[in-house]
Design a protein around this motif. Sequence first.
Motif, short mmCIF file in Angstrom:
data_model
loop_
_atom_site.label_atom_id
_atom_site.label_comp_id
_atom_site.label_asym_id
_atom_site.label_seq_id
_atom_site.Cartn_x
_atom_site.Cartn_y
_atom_site.Cartn_z
N ILE A 31 0.96 -1.03 -0.06
CA ILE A 31 -0.03 -0.04 0.09
C ILE A 31 0.94 1.26 -0.09
O ILE A 31 0.75 2.15 -0.77
N ASP A 32 2.16 1.24 0.81
CA ASP A 32 2.84 2.39 0.81
C ASP A 32 3.56 2.72 -0.47
O ASP A 32 3.56 3.73 -1.11
N LYS A 33 3.86 1.54 -1.28
CA LYS A 33 4.57 1.55 -2.39
C LYS A 33 3.63 2.18 -3.54
O LYS A 33 3.97 2.80 -4.43
N THR A 34 2.24 1.57 -3.29
CA THR A 34 1.56 2.22 -4.14
C THR A 34 1.12 3.91 -4.09
O THR A 34 1.16 4.44 -5.05
N GLU A 35 1.14 4.23 -2.71
CA GLU A 35 1.06 5.68 -2.55
C GLU A 35 2.27 6.28 -3.02
O GLU A 35 2.28 7.57 -3.61
N ASP A 36 3.30 5.78 -2.72
CA ASP A 36 4.60 6.29 -3.43
C ASP A 36 4.58 6.59 -4.83
O ASP A 36 5.11 7.47 -5.44
N PHE A 37 4.21 5.50 -5.48
CA PHE A 37 4.06 5.36 -7.18
C PHE A 37 3.25 6.81 -7.33
O PHE A 37 3.64 7.64 -8.29
N PHE A 38 2.08 6.77 -6.76
CA PHE A 38 1.21 8.19 -7.28
C PHE A 38 2.02 9.34 -7.04
O PHE A 38 2.06 10.37 -7.57
N HIS A 39 2.70 9.49 -5.83
CA HIS A 39 3.37 10.68 -5.62
C HIS A 39 4.45 10.97 -6.47
O HIS A 39 4.86 12.10 -7.04
N SER A 40 5.13 9.76 -7.11
CA SER A 40 6.34 9.86 -8.32
C SER A 40 5.73 10.56 -9.14
O SER A 40 6.34 11.13 -10.15
N LEU A 41 4.44 10.60 -9.52
CA LEU A 41 3.76 11.18 -10.69
C LEU A 41 3.22 12.69 -10.36
O LEU A 41 2.58 12.94 -11.18
N ASN A 42 3.55 12.92 -9.18
CA ASN A 42 3.17 14.55 -8.79
C ASN A 42 1.65 14.37 -8.45
O ASN A 42 0.79 15.31 -8.80
N ILE A 43 1.07 13.23 -7.88
CA ILE A 43 -0.16 13.10 -7.89
C ILE A 43 -0.48 13.02 -6.07
O ILE A 43 0.09 12.33 -5.42
N ALA A 44 -1.30 14.12 -5.63
CA ALA A 44 -1.37 14.19 -4.14
C ALA A 44 -2.43 13.07 -3.74
O ALA A 44 -3.51 12.82 -4.50
#
Lengths: 386, 386
Positions: A325-338
């Motif tokens: 779940i953390d990795k998924t959130e990190d992935f979204f953040h890496s796309l500049n998605i809050a």
Amino acid sequence: MNTFDFKNPTHIFFGKDSIQEIAGQIPEDAKILLLYGGGNIKKNGIYQQVTTALKGRDVIEFGGIPANPEYAVLLQALGLIKAQKIDYLLAVGGGSVIDGTKFLSAAALYEGAEPWDILKKNIRTLKGLPFGTVLTLPATGSEMNSGAVITRKETQEKLAMGGPGLFPQFSILDPQVIQSIPERQLANGITDAFSHVLEQYMTYPIGAALQDRFAESIMQTLIEVAPKVLKDPTDYVAASNFMWSCTMALNGLIQKGVPTDWAVHAIGHELTAMYGIDHARTLAIIAPSHYRFNFDDKKEKLAQYATRVWNITEGSLEEKAQKAIDKTEDFFHSLNIATRLSEYTSNYEGTAEKIAQNFTERGWVALGEHKTLTPDKVEKIVRMSY
Amino acid sequence: MNTFDFKNPTHIFFGKDSIQEIAGQIPEDAKILLLYGGGNIKKNGIYQQVTTALKGRDVIEFGGIPANPEYAVLLQALGLIKAQKIDYLLAVGGGSVIDGTKFLSAAALYEGAEPWDILKKNIRTLKGLPFGTVLTLPATGSEMNSGAVITRKETQEKLAMGGPGLFPQFSILDPQVIQSIPERQLANGITDAFSHVLEQYMTYPIGAALQDRFAESIMQTLIEVAPKVLKDPTDYVAASNFMWSCTMALNGLIQKGVPTDWAVHAIGHELTAMYGIDHARTLAIIAPSHYRFNFDDKKEKLAQYATRVWNITEGSLEEKAQKAIDKTEDFFHSLNIATRLSEYTSNYEGTAEKIAQNFTERGWVALGEHKTLTPDKVEKIVRMSY
């Protein structure tokens, strides 16, 4: 594996300069309505390519279909279709234009008095007006499926429709279109497609080994190409893989024989209706909380996803699942998605209660793969996402 | 990724007891020809299920289509179709019965004098007599593609045909059929499907990340379920994954946008025509030698396959690639499939020269993904397989 039936008759033309193929796909004598959105296609050369391919044909245009295709605007197009006796629709745009065109395809042949009933009463379309698409923004998968989501501002509703009569007859996928898409929309597209896979995968194991691996394949590919696409949208190989992954993420294939969830979309649609937040971003807001809240139901698949997609091999099943779940959130953040609602609006108090109330009023008793996500649980998930 | 177009309109009904669906798929007033093979369907209950589903319909039967569907037998069925004014074909069987039915679908509407010309002159079928299938043996993928291979004993020819008019309208995939399939044929099916993936994958990298992963997914799944299916054909989960993998291995999806080889099939067909060796086994005989002979052309993909499918992470690219070929051979052996021609016939001397001569006579200048495999190279590969 569950019993299923599968049929997807859309003819895909994929690759450089494939727009010219539309000439051979639309009947010579068709009266065509060319539908598009905000007019970007007139700046990036796509409009030119389409009109060149349709030179000499009987074509009328209707532009201005907004993101989250709006019912009131579509009714204007419907009037035009009827007045002009249009018999073929050509959607040139992203998911919103294509979804809007699907509504028009259904509504043009609908015999009831109120076209909104198609959505409100969930009427499946067995036969629609024929249509094709030229995809300008990879994201929703609408170019190769038979579903659509339509918004009605006056009632703050965003509802789904579909049916076997709503597959595009053909769709043109030219990865070169990605060059002219703003970074924000590319990030949305990646997030949207990734979320589509999650909705069809992050449930519970049912022994559908091939569907699982196909879903994992799409997520692995999106993770691999995302930084390349964002860094250099002219990278044709990355663009191709991004585009094909978006289509395969929601063309029906990976959902066959498996349970699906779609609660993240149901909740996310409310955030778009209430705050106008981009569809993809609402999914990134809700998904992590949804998986944390329903952790026990989903932990086996979360752990499988952790290992196969994120290469997390250490720790207990629960630890792997949490890390995923953390990795998924990190992935979204890496796309500049809050991934927090409060990063999109300061006016978020009361959102959870309002959404729970909407679901209750609509009679949506329970969502999710187990149909156990009652409005009170939805309220908690939304509050976890503030 | 190469430019491609993709359309597959076959309606799949997958799962337990799905045979009953045929009733709703064939027009009420159709005059149906039910085609089958050696009559096993009368022993395993499938014939009973089909005829129950078609009760009250106008059905004529034609049984006895042999493995490697034989032209002379099919001509008898063609006579029946014309005499009885048949307008719907229903294939109940494996790849041979379905391929034979595709030939009949094409030949029934073919206007030339000699139906063999469809194969000999490579005439693509744009419109055939409509047909559906009930798959009784997962292997060839014929149930969801538009190709067929037909054998003509008198001339020792085995040729391919196809065209967009030859997709089944529907196919019934009930994994329960696997329970009554002899182990030898199950092993053949696994080998056949695995080989289909290899033909579309084991070429050179072209940046088609998703197609590669889908291909790897099918191979991983086949490797995983093979021992389960062979040990216990009543294992429904394993049977389901086996069956769906076979279909997905050759329904067009994984070949789109990538180079394909098919030299193993071209050579293998000769071994079947000459010695009657089971189709799948001819592929297992030729593939390892083919990959060893064309090692430099294929080593990048062999190494990728080594890592992703066989978890070989140690060694140089070449070492991984070599090990991958060994692993593939081991896999065939694990299914009790011998991989040497001399294990099938003692009469193998001269085979290589004969096949090279056949290819030369047919004007097959060069095979393989680079079109560089001339008859003299084919001769060497076959000799390596003795």
